[in-house]
Motif scaffolding. Structure first.
Motif, PDB file in Angstrom:
ATOM      1  N   SER A 170       0.852  -1.183   0.000  1.00  0.00           N
ATOM      2  CA  SER A 170       0.000   0.000   0.000  1.00  0.00           C
ATOM      3  C   SER A 170       0.891   1.238   0.000  1.00  0.00           C
ATOM      4  N   CYS A 229      -3.999   0.525  -2.761  1.00  0.00           N
ATOM      5  CA  CYS A 229      -3.737  -0.830  -2.273  1.00  0.00           C
ATOM      6  C   CYS A 229      -3.658  -1.807  -3.442  1.00  0.00           C
ATOM      7  N   ARG A 259      -7.193  -1.112  -5.534  1.00  0.00           N
ATOM      8  CA  ARG A 259      -8.285  -0.257  -5.077  1.00  0.00           C
ATOM      9  C   ARG A 259      -7.699   0.985  -4.408  1.00  0.00           C
ATOM     10  N   GLU A 313      -8.460   3.810  -1.220  1.00  0.00           N
ATOM     11  CA  GLU A 313      -9.215   4.111  -0.013  1.00  0.00           C
ATOM     12  C   GLU A 313      -8.952   5.561   0.371  1.00  0.00           C
ATOM     13  N   ARG A 356     -14.744   6.954   5.539  1.00  0.00           N
ATOM     14  CA  ARG A 356     -13.838   6.211   4.663  1.00  0.00           C
ATOM     15  C   ARG A 356     -14.614   5.692   3.465  1.00  0.00           C
ATOM     16  N   THR A 357     -14.049   5.900   2.281  1.00  0.00           N
ATOM     17  CA  THR A 357     -14.673   5.388   1.052  1.00  0.00           C
ATOM     18  C   THR A 357     -13.660   4.535   0.308  1.00  0.00           C
ATOM     19  N   SER A 358     -14.172   3.564  -0.436  1.00  0.00           N
ATOM     20  CA  SER A 358     -13.323   2.676  -1.228  1.00  0.00           C
ATOM     21  C   SER A 358     -13.705   2.820  -2.692  1.00  0.00           C
ATOM     22  N   HIS A 359     -12.702   2.801  -3.569  1.00  0.00           N
ATOM     23  CA  HIS A 359     -12.937   3.054  -4.987  1.00  0.00           C
ATOM     24  C   HIS A 359     -12.144   2.044  -5.804  1.00  0.00           C
TER      25      HIS A 359
END
Length: 433
Positions: A41, A54, A61, A63, A70-73
């Motif tokens: 990461s 990451c 992905r 973060e 917290r959002t993940s994309h």
């Protein structure tokens, strides 16, 4: 008028992280990359904002943590990585955060997110002042610093105010270019390059950023001019451009304009943030929604400024203005018969000045894929006989002794399909024959 040209060199200096001893970033233009043989990461952090890329060996992905949120994309189509990835990178270019992998020598974007959509404004100098980079996992050979480029375009020779090329003592020429980021125009920035006129080697020298409206932008399509004992810089505000939404015209959008800055610092080396102000370019009667591609020259006691005016995005043509001062310009001529002509360039030639441009393939049929040469009333007087490669290469002409160089660029992308348009191009150098 000009001789015929032949291509002598093609090159593409792709660089993700321009490594430096200090990570301090003056603009939202940052990168960290590492070799990896397992999960890794990479991150940027500023205050309570943490931006993480990451890679678990199979998928990529992003973060984003801001405060307690917290959002993940991730990209379903582009996030899966096949075998052979040797390096992983995280970049911040304007408001865009992007994660990339390198496979077989080519970088491919795997995930990205516009940080303004999650409440972060990375172009704010107070946010940038706290920015740090970090890494965890199997990272080796870690490099961090400024983001470099996926390609170069909008290339101009650095000149004196009279239009003659600025040369260093050993004859080295200097160029400005748009360093393409992993996406559309707001991900790019202005870079400065040294060009050896014999070997045609390009060496990166620095970058220019522009402070306006309380933020620092990677504006580009820039002309750098030595005017007496200072530098004059005109640039296009592509760093903040947002196109009109055809599906919803009520949505806010940002047009492109031209700004001007002056500095006594050595802008040919290192990174610089310049305070820029709007340069009023006349568009009387042209129904203009934006202007870009400034090129300036002083002849006797008169300034000439070539640029592009757009009727809409993207329907544009060449314009020329003149005046006793850059803040007192009047419209001199416009080629409104064009719909895709840009790269307006003023070239001293035989005691006068001619105007070069690039007629793109979206023009009317009889003026497509060519380099017209105009007089100062924008009457076409010749055509440059040089390779017209893809996209909209510019007629950047440089006298070298009794010969000429033509430095252009093409539309070849780099970085995979996720970034979309804007990752071009390759530098194409031609010499007169």
């Amino acid at each position: 008028m000009f001789p015929e040209f032949k291509i002598v060199r093609r090159q593409r200096p792709v660089t993700i992280a321009v490594e430096s001893s200090s990570f301090s970033r003056p603009a939202a233009n940052a990168a960290i990359e590492a070799a990896c043989d397992g999960p890794v990461s990479l991150s940027f952090a500023s205050g309570g904002d943490v931006l993480t890329g990451c890679y678990d060996g199979r998928r990529v992905r992003l973060e984003v943590t801001t405060g307690s949120r917290r959002t993940s994309h991730a990209s379903r189509r582009h996030g899966r990585v096949g075998r052979g990835a040797t390096r992983f990178a995280l970049t911040l270019t304007g408001t865009m955060l992007t994660a990339l992998t390198c496979q077989h020598g080519a970088w491919v974007a795997r995930a990205r997110v516009d940080l303004t959509e999650v409440g972060i404004e990375p172009r704010d100098e107070s946010w940038l002042a706290r920015l740090a980079a970090g890494h965890e996992g199997s990272a080796e050979d870690v490099r961090s610093g400024a983001f470099g480029q996926l390609g170069l375009r909008d290339i101009r020779v650095v000149t004196y105010a009279d239009g003659s090329p600025f040369r260093e003592d050993d004859g080295t020429l200097l160029l400005t270019a748009t360093s393409a980021g992993p996406g559309f125009f707001p991900t790019a920035h202005t870079s400065v390059w040294a060009l050896d006129p014999v070997t045609y080697d390009l060496v990166h020298r620095g970058a220019l950023y522009f402070r306006r409206d309380g933020l620092v932008y990677g504006d580009h399509a820039t002309h750098l001019v030595r005017d007496g004992d200072e530098w004059l810089v005109t640039t296009s505000t592509w760093g903040g451009f947002k196109a009109p939404d055809k599906a919803d015209p009520s949505k806010p959008w940002n047009p492109v304009g031209v700004t001007i800055a002056r500095s006594r610092a050595d802008l040919t080396r290192g990174e610089h943030v310049l305070d820029s102000t709007p340069l009023a370019l006349p568009t009387d009667g042209l129904m203009s929604v934006g202007v870009w591609d400034p090129h300036v020259l002083r002849r006797d006691d008169e300034w000439l400024v070539g640029y592009v005016s757009a009727r809409k995005y993207f329907d544009f043509h060449t314009v020329l203005a003149s005046g006793p001062r850059l803040d007192a310009l009047r419209l001199r001529a416009a080629r409104t018969d064009r719909t895709a002509t840009e790269g307006t360039t003023l070239v001293p030639l035989g005691g006068t000045v001619v105007v070069g441009a690039s007629d793109g393939r979206d023009n009317p049929r009889h003026v497509r894929a060519r380099y017209p040469i105009f007089d100062l009333d924008l009457n076409e007087v010749a055509e440059l006989r040089s390779a017209y490669v893809t996209n909209l290469p510019w007629p950047t002409l440089i006298p070298v002794g009794d010969e000429w160089l033509h430095v252009a660029f093409d539309g070849t992308p780099h970085g995979g399909r996720l970034p979309g348009y804007g990752t071009h191009g390759e530098v194409v150098i031609s010499r007169s024959v």
